[in-house]
Scaffold this active site. Structure first.
Site, PDB file in Angstrom:
ATOM      1  N   HIS A 137      -5.670   2.737   1.235  1.00  0.00           N
ATOM      2  CA  HIS A 137      -4.947   3.913   1.729  1.00  0.00           C
ATOM      3  C   HIS A 137      -5.645   4.595   2.904  1.00  0.00           C
ATOM      4  O   HIS A 137      -5.025   4.886   3.926  1.00  0.00           O
ATOM      5  CB  HIS A 137      -4.785   4.955   0.615  1.00  0.00           C
ATOM      6  N   ASP A 168       0.906  -1.146   0.000  1.00  0.00           N
ATOM      7  CA  ASP A 168       0.000   0.000   0.000  1.00  0.00           C
ATOM      8  C   ASP A 168       0.944   1.193   0.000  1.00  0.00           C
ATOM      9  O   ASP A 168       1.565   1.488   1.032  1.00  0.00           O
ATOM     10  CB  ASP A 168      -0.869  -0.003   1.258  1.00  0.00           C
ATOM     11  N   HIS A 169       1.072   1.860  -1.140  1.00  0.00           N
ATOM     12  CA  HIS A 169       2.162   2.843  -1.238  1.00  0.00           C
ATOM     13  C   HIS A 169       2.001   4.009  -0.255  1.00  0.00           C
ATOM     14  O   HIS A 169       2.967   4.665   0.080  1.00  0.00           O
ATOM     15  CB  HIS A 169       2.359   3.321  -2.687  1.00  0.00           C
TER      16      HIS A 169
HETATM   17  C1  BG6 Z   1      -3.674   4.768  -6.259  1.00  0.00           C
HETATM   18  C2  BG6 Z   1      -5.041   4.829  -6.869  1.00  0.00           C
HETATM   19  O1  BG6 Z   1      -3.552   3.658  -5.415  1.00  0.00           O
HETATM   20  O2  BG6 Z   1      -3.437   5.952  -5.518  1.00  0.00           O
HETATM   21  C3  BG6 Z   1      -5.188   6.055  -7.746  1.00  0.00           C
HETATM   22  O3  BG6 Z   1      -5.263   3.661  -7.639  1.00  0.00           O
HETATM   23  C4  BG6 Z   1      -4.833   7.298  -6.974  1.00  0.00           C
HETATM   24  O4  BG6 Z   1      -6.492   6.159  -8.270  1.00  0.00           O
HETATM   25  C5  BG6 Z   1      -3.482   7.135  -6.287  1.00  0.00           C
HETATM   26  O5  BG6 Z   1      -4.791   8.375  -7.882  1.00  0.00           O
HETATM   27  C6  BG6 Z   1      -3.192   8.301  -5.363  1.00  0.00           C
HETATM   28  O6  BG6 Z   1      -1.884   8.191  -4.913  1.00  0.00           O
HETATM   29  P1  BG6 Z   1      -1.039   9.484  -4.538  1.00  0.00           P
HETATM   30  O7  BG6 Z   1       0.251   8.946  -4.029  1.00  0.00           O
HETATM   31  O8  BG6 Z   1      -0.910  10.284  -5.788  1.00  0.00           O
HETATM   32  O9  BG6 Z   1      -1.846  10.195  -3.500  1.00  0.00           O
END
Ligand code: BG6
Length: 507
Positions: free
Chosen positions: A251, A188-189
């Protein structure tokens, strides 16, 4: 989460990236590996092998990656000498995911590198591919016994991890039948983001917060992740997913867990993850009646963003013109435990909103008795702690102060810890942290199987109801607006409003 202060040399490592020519590899994985390399975090011996279907030489593959690094790396264009050294560690393997040949070649390469390095390497299989390929890859890795040593092989899996509780469970079952849980790195980045990791430090390395961090002092919590972007070229994927699956299940619930978890007794991966699972298990599941009152959905229509006309969701490529998929969700949750009983947690996420911003706002209860006369108060605001994850990276505590002058006038001011003012240098990207942790074998920032299932379980009533009942109001918010009116109503009826940080860039 690496806890040493200087670059470490981990064991010899081989990265096999399934989806080696895909978007994730070019935008995130390779720039992250390159930055780890130039900052001295890669092991002395390593190899990166991209797998893809289109025949190309190592040299051609390297040139493509160089373009990607020049475009997407946080450290800017690659330095010619550093790139040349890094490129020598990178290879391409033409491959079909379902063919034995792919895995036989992988086994040969592992053997060859092991002989060259005179040490058994750690092999990381990164599944940067669509979910339908998870099963064939896992089954083939098992069949060819190339991920059999739990100490020396790992698989990294990107979301979506299933699309509901049943499929999430089935995927866990399959993976657990092949790998041990300590080999599975579910990414989960958000958990790799610097400001998100800091929630743990902020809460558990400071003693002043804990006495206040509960239902006695906290009025409510808001977690808001808004994006200006629409679905872009991901319409096909997104139309099957929607905001709940795409953002909330992973997230946003992870952010909520970090805010709401009990203090772990140590910084061990499973200890931290246990406390997060406790939160998910304590969250109140919706009945059909609660759902009506506490969850709202939205879908954007066309509009203007920063002077440009943008299409509505139903006009996006790959999206069903009658789509019932939500691009916005706002939900009020409760956590039924001693710490949080009665404290609402409002979550909100949406695409095509006026600002891209991820933040957590913790609002404290009002003073028990007001000693200042009404005329001294200019814009009264209960104390609020704002953890801004992006784009601003900061923690602000809003307090009341006396405005300088001969009269007594109170107004809210911010005590600010701002990363850019406090620290010099660049912040690593989430993927750098997560890839390094994968090499080091630290699973603290990765989702455990039971966490994923608990999150699905919590959302099932909402997913089920929304899928079963077509919204008659979609599209119900304009691009460049803060979502449907009902989202304001959700929080306004409790006497609050959605908090946004003043945008420094907007006139
Ligand atoms: C991803 C989603 O996991 O996270 C995207 O699939 C979203 O739809 C993105 O835009 C948002 O990530 P960040 O790091 O740009 O907030």
């Amino acid at each position: 989460m690496n806890s040493s202060k200087s670059p470490v040399q981990s064991q010899p490592t081989i990265f096999f990236i399934f989806g080696g020519t895909g978007d994730l590899t070019s935008r995130k994985l390779v720039p992250a590996l390159y930055n780890l390399f130039i900052d001295g975090w890669m092991p002395d011996k390593f190899a990166i092998i991209g797998l893809g279907r289109t025949q190309q030489s190592d040299e051609q593959f390297r040139n493509l990656l160089l373009d990607d690094i020049n475009k997407f790396s946080r450290s800017g264009k690659a330095d010619a000498q550093k790139w040349k050294t890094f490129a020598e560690y990178v290879y391409f393997q033409v491959s079909e995911i379902t063919e034995d040949k792919t895995y036989i070649e992988q086994a040969q390469r592992i053997k060859k590198l092991e002989e060259e390095w005179k040490e058994e390497p750690c092999v990381i299989y990164y599944l940067a591919v669509a979910p339908r390929f998870f099963t064939p890859i896992a089954e083939n890795l098992a069949k060819h016994k190339i991920a059999a040593n739990p100490e020396k092989s790992r698989v990294v899996i990107e979301k979506p991890f299933g699309r509901d509780l049943a499929s999430g469970k089935a995927l866990n079952k399959l993976l657990n039948s092949i790998f041990s849980e300590k080999q599975i790195y579910r990414i989960d980045h958000y958990l790799g983001k610097e400001t998100v990791q800091n929630i743990l430090a902020f809460r558990f390395a400071n003693s002043i917060l804990e006495p206040l961090w509960n239902r006695n002092y906290i009025d409510h919590v808001q977690i808001s992740v808004t994006e200006q972007l629409g679905v872009g070229d991901r319409g096909g994927y997104y139309d099957e997913a929607g905001a709940l699956r795409d953002m909330v299940q992973n997230h946003i619930l992870q952010l909520l867990c970090l805010v709401a978890m009990e203090p772990p007794v140590s910084f061990q991966a499973d200890e931290v993850r246990n406390r997060k699972v406790d939160v998910l298990l304590a969250m109140r599941k919706f009945t059909a009646e609660d759902l009506q009152k506490n969850a709202v959905r939205g879908q954007y229509s066309k509009g203007w963003m920063e002077g440009k006309e943008v299409p509505g969701y139903r006009e996006e490529t790959g999206v069903n013109p009658e789509s019932n998929t939500e691009t916005f969700a706002a939900i009020k949750f409760f956590i039924d435990n001693w710490r949080w009983h009665g404290v609402p947690f409002y979550l909100r996420t949406g695409k095509r909103m006026p600002e891209s911003s991820s933040m957590i706002s913790i609002q404290f209860k009002d003073v028990p008795h007001m000693i200042f006369p009404t005329e001294t108060i200019e814009g009264w605001q209960q104390n609020r702690l704002i953890i801004s994850i992006q784009p601003e990276m900061s923690i602000r505590l809003q307090v009341q102060a006396k405005r300088p002058g001969l009269d007594m006038v109170l107004n809210p001011v911010d005590l600010i810890f701002d990363y850019s003012g406090t620290y010099k240098g660049e912040t690593p990207e989430a993927y750098e942290t997560l890839l390094l942790d994968t090499m080091l074998g630290d699973q603290t920032l990765f989702m455990r199987g039971d966490q994923v299932e608990a999150a699905w379980d919590l959302l099932m009533p909402i997913l089920h109801t929304w899928a079963g009942k077509k919204s008659t109001s979609f599209p119900n918010y304009k691009a460049d607006s803060w979502g449907p009116e009902v989202a304001e109503g959700l929080i306004a009826k409790d006497g609050f409003h959605w908090f946004t940080l003043p945008n420094k860039n907007k006139k």
